[in-house]
Design an enzyme around this catalytic site. Structure first.
Site: not given
Ligand code: SAH
Ligand code: SF4
Length: 354
Positions: A93, A106, A113, A117, A120, A216, A218, A288, A331
Site C-alpha cells: 500500500e 507514504c 515486515c 514491533c 504495528c 523510530s 518509541h 493507531h 501509519c
Molecule cells: N519500518 C519503518 C517504517 C515504516 S513504519 C519504521 O518502523 O520506522 C512508519 C512509522 O509508523 C514508524 O515510526 C512506526 O513506528 C509507526 N507505527 C507503526 N505502527 C503504528 C501504530 N499502530 N500507530 C502509530 N504509528 C505506528
Molecule cells: Fe516493521 Fe516499522 Fe512496523 Fe516495526 S513499525 S514492524 S519496523 S513496519
C-alpha cells in the site's frame, strides 16, 4: 531489460548502447530517457515524439512494467490509499496525504515486515518479500498517471516494511527519486523512517544528499524499547544514538504514544535528553489502535502535556495528526491480506480479526 530498475545514469548508458546497436542516432536517447521518470509514459506507444518503429522496438525490448492498482480509497479528510499488486506477486500500500500545498506520499519498501514491533499491523503480517527498486519508485511514478493526483511534493518511507532491511533496493530508489534525470524530488523532501539497522544506517548517513532520517524510537530506554521492538536486542538504542551522533545530520525521533506504556513524565524527561543531545525534533504519533490489539492510545490531552514537557526542555516537539483513519490508511494500520497463491483476497481493516 527493465530500464525502470536502473539508476538514471545506468539507464542512459543502456539506452545509448541499444541505440548504437540498432544504428539509431544518439540524440534519440534525449527523447527516450525523460519518458522513464521526468515525463513518464505508461507504454512507449505514448511517446509520440519518437518514430513508430522505435516505439514498437522499445515496447518489445524494454517494456515498462507497472503495478496493477488493486484498490484506491479516498478518506473523508482527503487522504488517498492505494493498494498495488505487482507482477511478481506481493501486494503493498501507499498513502497520499494532502496538507496545504504539500502532498506527501507514504510509500512501502517491502511486502510485510520482519521486525515485529508489537504495535504495528504490518509487523504482524510477517515478512513477505523485498520490493525491487522499480517497485518502490513505481508507487511515486504511478501518481503521474492519476489525473486527480499528480506527483507528490514529499515522499516518506513510512508505509509497509523496514527500508534499511531492503537497503540495496532502497539505496537505488533514493537515487531515482532524487536525481534530476529521475523523479527530481529534493533530498530534503524525502524521509527514510527506520528502526535503525546500524550498518545500513551508516550507509544512509554517509550518502552526500541531505535525505531526512526519522528514527523510530518509541521508548526512552533500551530495556523498555525491547518490550515494544524486538530489534532492540540486535541494535541497541544507545549504539544507534551513538552512530547518529557521529553524523551531522538532522534527525527526527518518532515516538508512538501508548497509554501506560511509554507516556509517563519521566519518559518525556529521558526522551528530551536524547533529543537534545542530537538536536533532534520529536514527532509524537498517537497510537493507531488498528495496529495494536490490547494497547490503547494515550489520550489527546495527555499527549499534549507530554509534548509540553518536551518543549519545556527545549525540544521541538510536534503531535502528528491522525489521517485517513476511516480507510485504515494511517501509519501502523497498513496490512494486506494475501492468499497462498499471492493473489489478493481482501484488504482487511487491521485489527478486525483479533
Ligand atoms: N519500518 C519503518 C517504517 C515504516 S513504519 C519504521 O518502523 O520506522 C512508519 C512509522 O509508523 C514508524 O515510526 C512506526 O513506528 C509507526 N507505527 C507503526 N505502527 C503504528 C501504530 N499502530 N500507530 C502509530 N504509528 C505506528
Ligand atoms: Fe516493521 Fe516499522 Fe512496523 Fe516495526 S513499525 S514492524 S519496523 S513496519
Amino acid at each position: 531489460m527493465n530500464l525502470l530498475d536502473r539508476t538514471p545514469a545506468e539507464a542512459a548508458s543502456a539506452v545509448e548502447r541499444w541505440l548504437a546497436d540498432r544504428g539509431e542516432p544518439t540524440y534519440r536517447s534525449r527523447q527516450i530517457l525523460p519518458r522513464l521518470w521526468q515525463r513518464p509514459v505508461v507504454t512507449w506507444r505514448d511517446a509520440t515524439d519518437l518514430p513508430q518503429t522505435l516505439r514498437a522496438a522499445l515496447d518489445e525490448e524494454h517494456p515498462l512494467p507497472r503495478p496493477a492498482m488493486a484498490a484506491r480509497q479516498v478518506s473523508t479528510d482527503g487522504t488517498v490509499k492505494f493498494l498495488w499488486d505487482f507482477p511478481e506477486g506481493g501486494a503493498v500500500e501507499s498513502v497520499l496525504i494532502p496538507e496545504g500545498t504539500r502532498r506527501t506520499l507514504c510509500i512501502s519498501s517491502q511486502a510485510g515486515c520482519a521486525y515485529g514491533c508489537t504495535f504495528c499491523a504490518t509487523g504482524r503480517m510477517g515478512f513477505i518479500r523485498h520490493l525491487a527498486t522499480w517497485e518502490i519508485v513505481a508507487q511515486v511514478r504511478e501518481m503521474a498517471f492519476d489525473p486527480d493526483i499528480g506527483l507528490p511534493s514529499n515522499v516518506v518511507f513510512m508505509g509497509m516494511g523496514e527500508p534499511l532491511h531492503n537497503w540495496d533496493a532502497v539505496d537505488r530508489a533514493l537515487t531515482v527519486l532524487n536525481d534530476p534525470q529521475g523523479m527530481g524530488i529534493g533530498a530534503r523532501h524525502i524521509t527514510v523512517s527506520t528502526v535503525s539497522l546500524i550498518p545500513k544506517l551508516e550507509k544512509l548517513a554517509a550518502r552526500p544528499e541531505q535525505f531526512r532520517v526519522a528514527l523510530s524510537l518509541h521508548a526512552p530506554t533500551g530495556a523498555r524499547r525491547q518490550l515494544l521492538m524486538p530489534v532492540e536486542r540486535k541494535y541497541p538504542l544507545k549504539d544507534v544514538l551513538e552512530v547518529l551522533q557521529r553524523f551531522p545530520r538532522r534527525v527526527t525521533f518518532e515516538y508512538v504514544m501508548i497509554r501506560g506504556v511509554n507516556d509517563r513524565p519521566q519518559d518525556a524527561a529521558e526522551l528530551a535528553r536524547h533529543a537534545r543531545a542530537l538536536g533532534a525534533m520529536v514527532n509524537l504519533l498517537p497510537l493507531h489502535p488498528g495496529g495494536a490489539p490490547g494497547m490503547e492510545a494515550t489520550a489527546p490531552a495527555d499527549i499534549e502535556r507530554f509534548a509540553q514537557l518536551l518543549r519545556d526542555r527545549g525540544v521541538n516537539a510536534t503531535v502528528r495528526r491522525s489521517r485517513g483513519l476511516d480507510i485504515s490508511a494511517a501509519c501502523g494500520q497498513l496490512r494486506t491480506q494475501v492468499d497462498q497463491g499471492n493473489g489478493i483476497v481482501s484488504q482487511k481493516d487491521a485489527g478486525i480479526e483479533e
